[in-house]
Design a protein around this motif. Structure first.
Motif, PDB file in Angstrom:
ATOM      1  N   ASN A   3      -3.604 -39.758  12.500  1.00 36.92           N
ATOM      2  CA  ASN A   3      -3.133 -40.312  13.869  1.00 36.92           C
ATOM      3  C   ASN A   3      -2.378 -41.445  13.741  1.00 36.92           C
ATOM      4  O   ASN A   3      -2.861 -42.664  12.976  1.00 36.92           O
ATOM      5  CB  ASN A   3      -4.184 -40.459  14.851  1.00 36.92           C
ATOM      6  N   VAL A   4      -1.328 -41.852  14.286  1.00 42.14           N
ATOM      7  CA  VAL A   4      -0.645 -43.023  14.418  1.00 42.14           C
ATOM      8  C   VAL A   4       0.064 -43.286  15.866  1.00 42.14           C
ATOM      9  O   VAL A   4       0.459 -42.495  16.631  1.00 42.14           O
ATOM     10  CB  VAL A   4       0.637 -42.739  13.313  1.00 42.14           C
ATOM     11  N   SER A   5      -0.061 -44.698  15.970  1.00 49.01           N
ATOM     12  CA  SER A   5       0.295 -44.900  17.502  1.00 49.01           C
ATOM     13  C   SER A   5       2.037 -45.078  17.481  1.00 49.01           C
ATOM     14  O   SER A   5       2.744 -44.997  16.546  1.00 49.01           O
ATOM     15  CB  SER A   5       0.129 -46.498  17.655  1.00 49.01           C
ATOM     16  N   ILE A   6       2.548 -44.811  18.655  1.00 52.53           N
ATOM     17  CA  ILE A   6       4.052 -44.587  18.988  1.00 52.53           C
ATOM     18  C   ILE A   6       4.685 -45.973  18.276  1.00 52.53           C
ATOM     19  O   ILE A   6       5.669 -45.887  17.576  1.00 52.53           O
ATOM     20  CB  ILE A   6       4.426 -44.382  20.228  1.00 52.53           C
ATOM     21  N   SER A   7       4.053 -47.065  18.708  1.00 54.00           N
ATOM     22  CA  SER A   7       4.725 -48.328  17.973  1.00 54.00           C
ATOM     23  C   SER A   7       4.803 -48.234  16.614  1.00 54.00           C
ATOM     24  O   SER A   7       5.932 -48.855  15.852  1.00 54.00           O
ATOM     25  CB  SER A   7       3.829 -49.587  18.604  1.00 54.00           C
ATOM     26  N   GLU A   8       3.589 -47.812  16.013  1.00 52.22           N
ATOM     27  CA  GLU A   8       3.631 -47.824  14.473  1.00 52.22           C
ATOM     28  C   GLU A   8       4.460 -46.997  14.055  1.00 52.22           C
ATOM     29  O   GLU A   8       5.219 -47.043  12.817  1.00 52.22           O
ATOM     30  CB  GLU A   8       2.240 -47.705  13.936  1.00 52.22           C
ATOM     31  N   PHE A   9       4.642 -45.793  14.847  1.00 55.00           N
ATOM     32  CA  PHE A   9       5.533 -44.851  14.304  1.00 55.00           C
ATOM     33  C   PHE A   9       6.932 -44.996  14.305  1.00 55.00           C
ATOM     34  O   PHE A   9       7.670 -44.971  13.242  1.00 55.00           O
ATOM     35  CB  PHE A   9       5.433 -43.621  15.120  1.00 55.00           C
ATOM     36  N   ARG A  10       7.396 -45.780  15.236  1.00 56.15           N
ATOM     37  CA  ARG A  10       8.896 -46.275  15.582  1.00 56.15           C
ATOM     38  C   ARG A  10       9.059 -47.469  14.311  1.00 56.15           C
ATOM     39  O   ARG A  10      10.179 -47.393  13.946  1.00 56.15           O
ATOM     40  CB  ARG A  10       8.872 -47.233  16.663  1.00 56.15           C
ATOM     41  N   ALA A  11       8.136 -48.313  14.139  1.00 60.06           N
ATOM     42  CA  ALA A  11       8.328 -49.380  13.205  1.00 60.06           C
ATOM     43  C   ALA A  11       8.650 -48.837  11.837  1.00 60.06           C
ATOM     44  O   ALA A  11       9.416 -49.310  11.103  1.00 60.06           O
ATOM     45  CB  ALA A  11       7.356 -50.341  12.989  1.00 60.06           C
ATOM     46  N   ASN A  12       7.950 -47.569  11.541  1.00 57.00           N
ATOM     47  CA  ASN A  12       7.876 -46.958  10.283  1.00 57.00           C
ATOM     48  C   ASN A  12       8.399 -45.637  10.209  1.00 57.00           C
ATOM     49  O   ASN A  12       7.666 -44.842   9.485  1.00 57.00           O
ATOM     50  CB  ASN A  12       6.563 -47.398   9.504  1.00 57.00           C
ATOM     51  N   LEU A  13       9.370 -45.269  10.920  1.00 56.32           N
ATOM     52  CA  LEU A  13       9.868 -44.057  11.093  1.00 56.32           C
ATOM     53  C   LEU A  13       9.932 -43.233   9.729  1.00 56.32           C
ATOM     54  O   LEU A  13       9.447 -42.084   9.477  1.00 56.32           O
ATOM     55  CB  LEU A  13      11.005 -43.949  11.794  1.00 56.32           C
ATOM     56  N   LEU A  14      10.858 -43.829   8.917  1.00 57.03           N
ATOM     57  CA  LEU A  14      10.891 -42.970   7.258  1.00 57.03           C
ATOM     58  C   LEU A  14       9.890 -42.953   6.840  1.00 57.03           C
ATOM     59  O   LEU A  14       9.786 -41.919   6.068  1.00 57.03           O
ATOM     60  CB  LEU A  14      12.162 -43.836   6.675  1.00 57.03           C
ATOM     61  N   LYS A  15       8.954 -43.862   6.730  1.00 60.99           N
ATOM     62  CA  LYS A  15       7.543 -43.695   5.920  1.00 60.99           C
ATOM     63  C   LYS A  15       6.943 -42.595   6.548  1.00 60.99           C
ATOM     64  O   LYS A  15       6.462 -41.657   5.723  1.00 60.99           O
ATOM     65  CB  LYS A  15       6.905 -44.896   6.038  1.00 60.99           C
ATOM     66  N   TYR A  16       6.510 -42.283   7.733  1.00 60.57           N
ATOM     67  CA  TYR A  16       6.058 -41.496   8.387  1.00 60.57           C
ATOM     68  C   TYR A  16       6.540 -39.934   8.184  1.00 60.57           C
ATOM     69  O   TYR A  16       5.877 -38.848   7.931  1.00 60.57           O
ATOM     70  CB  TYR A  16       5.491 -41.559   9.701  1.00 60.57           C
ATOM     71  N   SER A  30      -0.007 -42.433  22.177  1.00 63.87           N
ATOM     72  CA  SER A  30       0.216 -43.488  23.123  1.00 63.87           C
ATOM     73  C   SER A  30      -1.226 -43.761  23.742  1.00 63.87           C
ATOM     74  O   SER A  30      -1.605 -42.918  24.557  1.00 63.87           O
ATOM     75  CB  SER A  30       1.421 -43.188  24.008  1.00 63.87           C
ATOM     76  N   LYS A  31      -1.649 -45.077  23.645  1.00 60.50           N
ATOM     77  CA  LYS A  31      -2.915 -45.533  24.016  1.00 60.50           C
ATOM     78  C   LYS A  31      -4.032 -44.311  23.641  1.00 60.50           C
ATOM     79  O   LYS A  31      -4.858 -44.137  24.632  1.00 60.50           O
ATOM     80  CB  LYS A  31      -2.753 -45.741  25.681  1.00 60.50           C
ATOM     81  N   GLY A  32      -3.950 -43.979  22.656  1.00 62.74           N
ATOM     82  CA  GLY A  32      -4.963 -42.846  22.282  1.00 62.74           C
ATOM     83  C   GLY A  32      -4.721 -41.315  22.821  1.00 62.74           C
ATOM     84  O   GLY A  32      -5.445 -40.578  22.395  1.00 62.74           O
ATOM     85  N   THR A  33      -3.808 -41.155  23.446  1.00 59.09           N
ATOM     86  CA  THR A  33      -3.420 -39.786  24.017  1.00 59.09           C
ATOM     87  C   THR A  33      -2.354 -39.108  23.247  1.00 59.09           C
ATOM     88  O   THR A  33      -1.232 -39.937  22.916  1.00 59.09           O
ATOM     89  CB  THR A  33      -2.945 -39.909  25.468  1.00 59.09           C
ATOM     90  N   PRO A  34      -2.591 -38.306  22.508  1.00 62.32           N
ATOM     91  CA  PRO A  34      -1.483 -37.444  21.574  1.00 62.32           C
ATOM     92  C   PRO A  34      -0.249 -37.147  22.294  1.00 62.32           C
ATOM     93  O   PRO A  34      -0.092 -36.759  23.583  1.00 62.32           O
ATOM     94  CB  PRO A  34      -2.104 -35.919  21.338  1.00 62.32           C
ATOM     95  N   LEU A  35       0.764 -37.603  22.112  1.00 64.28           N
ATOM     96  CA  LEU A  35       2.159 -37.462  22.332  1.00 64.28           C
ATOM     97  C   LEU A  35       2.854 -36.117  21.733  1.00 64.28           C
ATOM     98  O   LEU A  35       3.482 -35.295  22.459  1.00 64.28           O
ATOM     99  CB  LEU A  35       3.294 -38.454  22.351  1.00 64.28           C
ATOM    100  N   ALA A  36       2.725 -36.103  20.447  1.00 65.24           N
ATOM    101  CA  ALA A  36       3.284 -35.032  19.502  1.00 65.24           C
ATOM    102  C   ALA A  36       2.712 -35.042  18.309  1.00 65.24           C
ATOM    103  O   ALA A  36       1.932 -35.850  17.702  1.00 65.24           O
ATOM    104  CB  ALA A  36       4.726 -35.582  19.354  1.00 65.24           C
ATOM    105  N   THR A  37       2.798 -33.684  17.785  1.00 65.02           N
ATOM    106  CA  THR A  37       2.279 -33.353  16.461  1.00 65.02           C
ATOM    107  C   THR A  37       3.437 -32.831  15.363  1.00 65.02           C
ATOM    108  O   THR A  37       4.191 -32.025  15.909  1.00 65.02           O
ATOM    109  CB  THR A  37       1.248 -32.136  16.477  1.00 65.02           C
ATOM    110  N   LEU A  38       3.912 -33.810  14.394  1.00 65.52           N
ATOM    111  CA  LEU A  38       4.658 -33.520  13.542  1.00 65.52           C
ATOM    112  C   LEU A  38       4.014 -32.791  12.333  1.00 65.52           C
ATOM    113  O   LEU A  38       2.911 -33.005  11.867  1.00 65.52           O
ATOM    114  CB  LEU A  38       5.382 -34.660  12.927  1.00 65.52           C
TER     115      LEU A  38
END
Length: 76
Positions: A3-16, A30-38
């Motif tokens: 699990n990764v927060s949307i802000s962390e995902f945005r900051a490290n997009l290529l890494k994830y 986002s705030k513990g609520t799942p938005l997407a599964t990659l």
């Protein structure tokens, strides 16, 4: 599954995206609520090979070259 927060995902997009490309699933929250599964991409080659192997195990092979007693128009 990671699990990764949307802000962390945005900051490290290529890494994830590399993490996902290497076979791991990733939940973006986002705030513990799942938005997407990659998930990693499905290999068409591997999927096709698996289907062919399964079909090969059920195939019945007969002699299709020898003529039969019936006369066909194509044989004339």
């Amino acid at each position: 599954m990671k699990n990764v927060s949307i802000s962390e995902f945005r900051a490290n997009l290529l890494k994830y995206l590399r993490v996902v490309q290497n076979g791991e699933q990733l939940n973006v929250t986002s705030k513990g609520t799942p938005l997407a599964t990659l998930t990693p991409p499905v290999s068409q080659h591997k999927t096709s090979r698996a289907k062919l192997r399964k079909l090969a195990n059920t195939a019945i092979i007969h002699d299709v070259l020898s003529p039969i007693d019936d006369s066909w128009d194509a044989m004339k």
